[in-house]
Design a protein around this motif. Structure first.
Motif, PDB file in Angstrom:
ATOM      1  N   ASN A 190      42.966  37.870  50.285  1.00 46.21           N
ATOM      2  CA  ASN A 190      41.919  36.941  49.857  1.00 46.21           C
ATOM      3  C   ASN A 190      42.318  35.502  50.193  1.00 46.21           C
ATOM      4  O   ASN A 190      42.492  34.658  49.312  1.00 46.21           O
ATOM      5  CB  ASN A 190      41.656  37.099  48.363  1.00 46.21           C
ATOM      6  CG  ASN A 190      40.414  36.341  47.905  1.00 46.21           C
ATOM      7  OD1 ASN A 190      39.580  35.935  48.712  1.00 46.21           O
ATOM      8  ND2 ASN A 190      40.296  36.160  46.602  1.00 46.21           N
ATOM      9  N   VAL A 191      42.462  35.222  51.475  1.00 48.01           N
ATOM     10  CA  VAL A 191      42.926  33.902  51.907  1.00 48.01           C
ATOM     11  C   VAL A 191      41.891  32.820  51.643  1.00 48.01           C
ATOM     12  O   VAL A 191      42.227  31.637  51.544  1.00 48.01           O
ATOM     13  CB  VAL A 191      43.303  33.929  53.406  1.00 48.01           C
ATOM     14  CG1 VAL A 191      44.524  34.817  53.628  1.00 48.01           C
ATOM     15  CG2 VAL A 191      42.127  34.396  54.262  1.00 48.01           C
ATOM     16  N   SER A 192      40.621  33.188  51.536  1.00 53.35           N
ATOM     17  CA  SER A 192      39.568  32.191  51.304  1.00 53.35           C
ATOM     18  C   SER A 192      39.274  31.981  49.824  1.00 53.35           C
ATOM     19  O   SER A 192      38.347  31.255  49.469  1.00 53.35           O
ATOM     20  CB  SER A 192      38.279  32.620  52.014  1.00 53.35           C
ATOM     21  OG  SER A 192      37.840  33.882  51.530  1.00 53.35           O
ATOM     22  N   ASN A 193      40.061  32.626  48.939  1.00 51.36           N
ATOM     23  CA  ASN A 193      39.922  32.464  47.492  1.00 51.36           C
ATOM     24  C   ASN A 193      38.514  32.835  47.008  1.00 51.36           C
ATOM     25  O   ASN A 193      37.914  32.146  46.185  1.00 51.36           O
ATOM     26  CB  ASN A 193      40.249  31.015  47.078  1.00 51.36           C
ATOM     27  CG  ASN A 193      40.501  30.898  45.577  1.00 51.36           C
ATOM     28  OD1 ASN A 193      40.942  31.852  44.930  1.00 51.36           O
ATOM     29  ND2 ASN A 193      40.224  29.730  45.022  1.00 51.36           N
ATOM     30  N   LEU A 194      38.005  33.925  47.517  1.00 48.04           N
ATOM     31  CA  LEU A 194      36.698  34.441  47.118  1.00 48.04           C
ATOM     32  C   LEU A 194      36.761  34.931  45.670  1.00 48.04           C
ATOM     33  O   LEU A 194      37.664  35.693  45.306  1.00 48.04           O
ATOM     34  CB  LEU A 194      36.302  35.582  48.060  1.00 48.04           C
ATOM     35  CG  LEU A 194      35.007  36.337  47.796  1.00 48.04           C
ATOM     36  CD1 LEU A 194      33.813  35.398  47.852  1.00 48.04           C
ATOM     37  CD2 LEU A 194      34.854  37.460  48.821  1.00 48.04           C
ATOM     38  N   LYS A 195      35.794  34.514  44.838  1.00 47.77           N
ATOM     39  CA  LYS A 195      35.820  34.837  43.409  1.00 47.77           C
ATOM     40  C   LYS A 195      34.462  35.370  42.958  1.00 47.77           C
ATOM     41  O   LYS A 195      33.426  34.761  43.230  1.00 47.77           O
ATOM     42  CB  LYS A 195      36.182  33.599  42.588  1.00 47.77           C
ATOM     43  CG  LYS A 195      37.608  33.121  42.796  1.00 47.77           C
ATOM     44  CD  LYS A 195      37.943  31.923  41.946  1.00 47.77           C
ATOM     45  CE  LYS A 195      37.364  30.636  42.485  1.00 47.77           C
ATOM     46  NZ  LYS A 195      37.849  29.444  41.762  1.00 47.77           N
ATOM     47  N   HIS A 246      39.195  45.840  47.647  1.00 50.13           N
ATOM     48  CA  HIS A 246      38.249  44.724  47.534  1.00 50.13           C
ATOM     49  C   HIS A 246      38.991  43.424  47.841  1.00 50.13           C
ATOM     50  O   HIS A 246      40.156  43.248  47.454  1.00 50.13           O
ATOM     51  CB  HIS A 246      37.599  44.661  46.149  1.00 50.13           C
ATOM     52  CG  HIS A 246      38.573  44.504  45.013  1.00 50.13           C
ATOM     53  ND1 HIS A 246      38.877  43.283  44.455  1.00 50.13           N
ATOM     54  CD2 HIS A 246      39.304  45.426  44.327  1.00 50.13           C
ATOM     55  CE1 HIS A 246      39.740  43.453  43.469  1.00 50.13           C
ATOM     56  NE2 HIS A 246      40.023  44.746  43.370  1.00 50.13           N
ATOM     57  N   GLN A 247      38.306  42.551  48.539  1.00 49.47           N
ATOM     58  CA  GLN A 247      38.926  41.281  48.921  1.00 49.47           C
ATOM     59  C   GLN A 247      38.820  40.236  47.812  1.00 49.47           C
ATOM     60  O   GLN A 247      39.751  39.459  47.575  1.00 49.47           O
ATOM     61  CB  GLN A 247      38.261  40.729  50.188  1.00 49.47           C
ATOM     62  CG  GLN A 247      38.931  39.471  50.726  1.00 49.47           C
ATOM     63  CD  GLN A 247      38.208  38.917  51.942  1.00 49.47           C
ATOM     64  OE1 GLN A 247      37.205  38.218  51.815  1.00 49.47           O
ATOM     65  NE2 GLN A 247      38.714  39.251  53.123  1.00 49.47           N
ATOM     66  N   ALA A 248      37.699  40.190  47.124  1.00 44.48           N
ATOM     67  CA  ALA A 248      37.460  39.143  46.132  1.00 44.48           C
ATOM     68  C   ALA A 248      38.355  39.312  44.913  1.00 44.48           C
ATOM     69  O   ALA A 248      38.664  40.432  44.488  1.00 44.48           O
ATOM     70  CB  ALA A 248      36.000  39.151  45.701  1.00 44.48           C
ATOM     71  N   THR A 257      32.860  40.276  51.289  1.00 45.04           N
ATOM     72  CA  THR A 257      34.041  39.680  51.906  1.00 45.04           C
ATOM     73  C   THR A 257      33.738  38.240  52.291  1.00 45.04           C
ATOM     74  O   THR A 257      32.584  37.808  52.313  1.00 45.04           O
ATOM     75  CB  THR A 257      34.465  40.457  53.168  1.00 45.04           C
ATOM     76  OG1 THR A 257      33.456  40.280  54.181  1.00 45.04           O
ATOM     77  CG2 THR A 257      34.640  41.940  52.861  1.00 45.04           C
ATOM     78  N   SER A 258      34.775  37.514  52.634  1.00 43.14           N
ATOM     79  CA  SER A 258      34.576  36.130  53.074  1.00 43.14           C
ATOM     80  C   SER A 258      33.794  36.077  54.382  1.00 43.14           C
ATOM     81  O   SER A 258      33.106  35.086  54.663  1.00 43.14           O
ATOM     82  CB  SER A 258      35.935  35.435  53.238  1.00 43.14           C
ATOM     83  OG  SER A 258      36.774  36.164  54.126  1.00 43.14           O
TER      84      SER A 258
END
Length: 351
Positions: A55-60, A196-198, A341-342
């Motif tokens: 989660n490099v884009s800090n998706l929340k 899951h990425q977030a 995802t981002s």
């Protein structure tokens, strides 16, 4: 943790708006098994955080279900020793006559709600519904003893035990919205099986019944990319029109309306259909009166979804819900989260 046992504990516990700390520790201890960190906002909402992968884009993504319940509060004492009270949250006085209660004073005290017997009522009053001021609580003591045990401002809850019905349905007090907290637990359990990425924030919010307050403060703390509120909707009963209610055992209701982001809603429907998860559509043209409304208009705005669990007899002591709807709702949300995802988020958030 068994979701049914979790819901039973929450329902039988006391968490009137403003006094949610009674169940906070239990929620924390339960969600620890399914999350990576526990946090709080400054009002006391519990935030269980499950980290995503890469989660490099800090998706929340923030899930919100309120852990508070409606209740009563002591406001005065009569000379006879009976207790006058007011409501905390929306309570219909007609549902209170002859109820058993617990007054949470210096110790818990059992009492009953009474009113004037029908034999002594004026004929002009016999067909009228009782109002809150017509009712009182009798614990059996005189005024002096009552005041030694109980203070003005003490909270009162209905004495009602969670009970299993037929067909995997259950009934109890305060399933609005402890069933939503149980749905978050089901989602957290399902997410342990999925990639899951977030980062997912499971927020058990406070003071929803008196103004969706915890959703506001926790949204400011988290600053999510997507908000998903989980609450209850009006389960179909014989006197309700189909357009004003949702069916029990037919899955979660996905809300459509101005409070809800249209593209995210469509994605949620596609996920339900892909995984054969039953769902319904609920129409709400204006503010939903749930945590979704407060999340949506916090900060610079948060795109939101609302999942409604079909619940019969809302804001009474015999609220009734089906455990299959809780399971399907939690699983649907988990599958939806796993597909965000981002890389695709911006496309879903475009109008």
């Amino acid at each position: 943790m068994n979701t049914l046992e979790f819901l039973k504990y929450l329902s039988n516990s006391t968490s009137v708006s403003g006094y949610e700390e009674n169940i906070s520790e239990y929620i924390v201890n339960t969600f620890k098994e399914y999350s990576d960190d526990i946090d709080y906002d400054k009002l006391g909402s519990v935030i269980a955080i499950k980290r995503g992968t890469n989660n490099v884009s800090n998706l929340k993504i923030m899930l919100a279900a309120h852990m508070d319940e409606i209740g009563l509060m002591v406001k005065d004492f009569d000379d006879s020793g009976t207790i006058r009270f007011t409501s905390v949250g929306g309570i219909d006085p007609r549902t209170l006559v002859a109820q058993e209660v617990i007054v949470h004073g210096k110790r818990e005290v059992f009492g009953v709600i009474g009113t004037k017997p029908p034999h002594l009522q004026d004929s002009s009053d016999s067909d009228k519904a009782f109002e809150m001021d017509d009712l009182y609580i009798d614990i059996g003591y005189d005024k002096k003893t009552v005041k030694e045990l109980i203070c003005i401002g003490d909270i009162i809850t209905i004495n009602r035990e969670f009970t299993e019905l037929q067909g995997n349905s259950v009934t109890g007090k305060a399933l609005d919205d402890k069933a939503g907290v149980a749905t978050m637990l089901q989602c957290a359990k399902e997410l342990k099986k999925l990639n899951h990425q977030a980062d997912v924030y499971f927020v058990s919010t406070i003071q929803e019944e008196v103004g969706t307050r915890g959703a506001i403060t926790s949204t400011y703390k988290i600053n999510p990319d997507i908000g998903i509120a989980i609450d209850v909707g009006f389960g179909k009963t014989p006197e309700l029109d189909k357009a004003d209610s949702i069916e029990m055992k037919k899955g979660p209701a996905i809300t459509l309306g101005g409070n809800i982001h249209p593209t995210l809603r469509q994605k949620l429907i596609e996920v339900a259909e892909e995984y054969n998860i039953p769902y319904q559509i609920e129409v709400e043209s204006g503010p939903t009166g749930t945590d979704a409304r407060s999340m949506q208009i916090s900060m610079a705005g948060v795109p939101c979804l609302l999942i409604s669990l079909p619940l019969r007899y809302m804001h009474t002591t015999v609220e009734t819900i089906n455990m299959d709807d809780i399971k399907n709702s939690g699983n649907l949300i988990a599958r939806f989260i796993s597909e965000i995802t981002s890389d695709n988020l911006e496309g879903y958030l475009c109008y």
